[in-house]
Design a protein around this motif. Structure first.
Motif, PDB file in Angstrom:
ATOM      1  N   PRO A 168       0.924  -1.243   0.129  1.00 40.72           N
ATOM      2  CA  PRO A 168       0.036  -0.098  -0.049  1.00 40.72           C
ATOM      3  C   PRO A 168       0.874   1.431   0.143  1.00 40.72           C
ATOM      4  CG  PRO A 168       0.113  -1.024   2.227  1.00 40.72           C
ATOM      5  CD  PRO A 168       0.829  -1.994   1.272  1.00 40.72           C
ATOM      6  N   LEU A 169       0.254   2.504  -0.361  1.00 40.48           N
ATOM      7  CA  LEU A 169       0.895   3.671  -0.224  1.00 40.48           C
ATOM      8  C   LEU A 169       1.010   3.920   1.215  1.00 40.48           C
ATOM      9  CD1 LEU A 169       2.028   6.502  -1.149  1.00 40.48           C
ATOM     10  CD2 LEU A 169      -0.585   7.139  -1.470  1.00 40.48           C
ATOM     11  N   ALA A 170       2.424   4.394   1.699  1.00 40.26           N
ATOM     12  CA  ALA A 170       2.526   4.903   3.061  1.00 40.26           C
ATOM     13  C   ALA A 170       3.481   6.084   2.962  1.00 40.26           C
ATOM     14  CB  ALA A 170       3.001   3.784   3.927  1.00 40.26           C
ATOM     15  N   ARG A 208      -6.342  -0.014   1.775  1.00 43.07           N
ATOM     16  CA  ARG A 208      -5.413  -0.093   2.836  1.00 43.07           C
ATOM     17  C   ARG A 208      -4.184   1.169   2.800  1.00 43.07           C
ATOM     18  NH1 ARG A 208      -6.841  -4.652   5.413  1.00 43.07           N
ATOM     19  NH2 ARG A 208      -7.576  -6.126   4.221  1.00 43.07           N
ATOM     20  N   SER A 209      -4.254   1.730   1.569  1.00 43.85           N
ATOM     21  CA  SER A 209      -3.154   2.823   1.523  1.00 43.85           C
ATOM     22  C   SER A 209      -3.538   3.988   2.379  1.00 43.85           C
ATOM     23  CB  SER A 209      -3.317   3.156   0.126  1.00 43.85           C
ATOM     24  OG  SER A 209      -2.584   2.280  -0.720  1.00 43.85           O
ATOM     25  N   ASP A 210      -2.531   4.764   2.747  1.00 47.11           N
ATOM     26  CA  ASP A 210      -2.627   5.915   3.669  1.00 47.11           C
ATOM     27  C   ASP A 210      -2.738   7.236   2.690  1.00 47.11           C
ATOM     28  OD1 ASP A 210      -2.383   7.940   5.400  1.00 47.11           O
ATOM     29  OD2 ASP A 210      -0.386   7.256   6.308  1.00 47.11           O
ATOM     30  N   LEU A 211      -4.163   7.693   2.398  1.00 43.77           N
ATOM     31  CA  LEU A 211      -4.179   8.891   1.674  1.00 43.77           C
ATOM     32  C   LEU A 211      -4.473   9.981   2.628  1.00 43.77           C
ATOM     33  CD1 LEU A 211      -6.388   6.579  -1.040  1.00 43.77           C
ATOM     34  CD2 LEU A 211      -3.867   7.612  -1.183  1.00 43.77           C
ATOM     35  N   SER A 212      -3.879  10.184   3.864  1.00 42.71           N
ATOM     36  CA  SER A 212      -4.157  11.304   4.518  1.00 42.71           C
ATOM     37  C   SER A 212      -3.213  12.500   3.865  1.00 42.71           C
ATOM     38  CB  SER A 212      -3.245  11.077   5.903  1.00 42.71           C
ATOM     39  OG  SER A 212      -2.197  10.885   5.881  1.00 42.71           O
ATOM     40  N   HIS A 249     -11.414   6.603   3.343  1.00 40.91           N
ATOM     41  CA  HIS A 249      -9.894   6.549   3.361  1.00 40.91           C
ATOM     42  C   HIS A 249      -9.174   7.533   3.002  1.00 40.91           C
ATOM     43  CE1 HIS A 249     -10.868   4.599  -0.157  1.00 40.91           C
ATOM     44  NE2 HIS A 249      -9.409   4.397  -0.591  1.00 40.91           N
ATOM     45  N   ILE A 250      -9.737   8.684   2.198  1.00 46.51           N
ATOM     46  CA  ILE A 250      -8.908   9.632   1.515  1.00 46.51           C
ATOM     47  C   ILE A 250      -9.405  10.974   2.215  1.00 46.51           C
ATOM     48  CG2 ILE A 250      -8.685  10.727  -0.781  1.00 46.51           C
ATOM     49  CD1 ILE A 250      -9.810   7.973  -2.060  1.00 46.51           C
TER      50      ILE A 250
END
Length: 334
Positions: free
Chosen positions: A31-33, A51-55, A77-78
């Motif tokens: 996933p993107l982290a 599951r990616s971190d789209l903060s 999650h975005i």
């Protein structure tokens, strides 16, 4: 464009290769982290799963990013506020498997109602005893659907096929659908008190966070069964453990839990530089308790996962990228 595909399976890698003649495409299994964002600061478009971190903290590290194509319907999650501020277009897959998820609801429900997991376990051990395996019929039971959108309506239609009566709660009731499918809308309190089976079909986010908590479990009909294929965060895991342990609920079928990401890689919790909130650790402990409950079935977020549905997901995602490239983006959520 420089496009990075995160959380890519081998099948998705092959499908995304069609972008290669016109774009620079890279596919990653993870996933993107934060660390991967630093390696792809030149990415102009990314496609991820949930599951990616789209903060904002992660997206800020990708200054050239112009498009996020999430391979999901939900987009909680975005960080949409940051994306609006940074002029990043966000597209989703609004419709890929209403019936796919609805069918999994009944896979979980039938497994619970007929003690399928325990029964199979016994016979594999050579034990053909029937004690404790008596189930219950679905016919004649009341099905309570919390969230009567496309998936919820499909669940109602399938429930009707089993001979179930249906009631629904939704923030935006659709009287035409109710008339066509033969169900009625009710308040959440009325639904919880009347339903033998309660199934959740809600989007994630603050508006629905722990919508089903201690008070809601207390209102449920004694012996009811809960099914959740939406988002783990819409229910209070600790309250669910107590409702099951006390016998208030007869069982639960869960395709999602609040801390499913942490359950898959618990060591990540201890690698973070910031302290993990106590509430999150309590939720993780509650999820562990759910995994070991004999009257609970947990599947690893696979309600969407059929050959047909994932084909529709990747087809729509590729279409979203192509539409953005032509200047006419589609399925935009921000």
């Amino acid at each position: 464009m420089k496009i990075v595909v995160f959380e890519a399976t081998e099948w998705e890698r092959q499908a995304c290769s069609s972008l290669a003649p016109h774009h620079v495409v890279e596919c990653l299994a993870g996933p993107l982290a934060g660390d991967s964002a630093d390696r792809y600061t030149n990415a102009e478009a990314i496609t991820t799963f949930i599951r990616s971190d789209l903060s904002a903290a992660v997206l800020r590290r990708m200054p050239k990013l112009r498009l996020i194509a999430t391979r999901s319907t939900g987009f909680d999650h975005i960080d949409l506020a940051y994306c609006r501020q940074a002029a990043i277009t966000v597209c989703n897959v609004p419709d890929y498997g209403d019936h796919t998820v609805a069918e999994h609801v009944f896979a979980l429900l039938l497994a619970l109602s007929r003690h399928v997991v325990e029964a199979v376990g016994r016979t594999r051990r050579g034990d053909f005893s029937q004690g404790g395996l008596r189930g219950f019929d679905l016919a004649g039971k009341t099905l309570g659907v919390v969230g009567a959108g496309r998936i919820g309506q499909r669940v109602i239609a399938i429930g009707k096929g089993f001979g179930m009566e249906a009631i629904a709660f939704d923030a935006h009731p659709d009287p035409i659908a109710a008339k066509q499918l033969g169900f009625r809308f009710a308040s959440l309190d009325e639904l919880l008190a009347a339903a033998d089976v309660i199934t959740l079909h809600l989007p994630g986010g603050e508006a629905t966070r722990q919508l089903i908590g201690e008070a809601e479990f207390a209102r449920m009909k004694p012996g009811a069964v809960l099914i959740n294929t939406s988002r783990g965060g819409v229910m209070d895991s600790e309250a669910l453990v107590r409702a099951l342990s006390s016998g208030r609920l007869a069982g639960a079928g869960l395709d999602v839990v609040a801390e499913e990401g942490a359950l898959g890689e618990e060591a990540e919790i201890f690698r973070t530089e910031t302290a993990v909130p106590v509430e999150r650790m309590r939720a993780l402990l509650a999820d562990h308790a759910l995994l070991s409950q004999p009257n609970v079935i947990v599947t690893p977020h696979i309600a969407y996962d059929t050959e047909e549905a994932v084909a529709r997901i990747i087809e729509t995602t590729l279409g979203n990228i192509a539409a953005f490239e032509t200047g006419s983006p589609q399925n935009v959520v921000n």
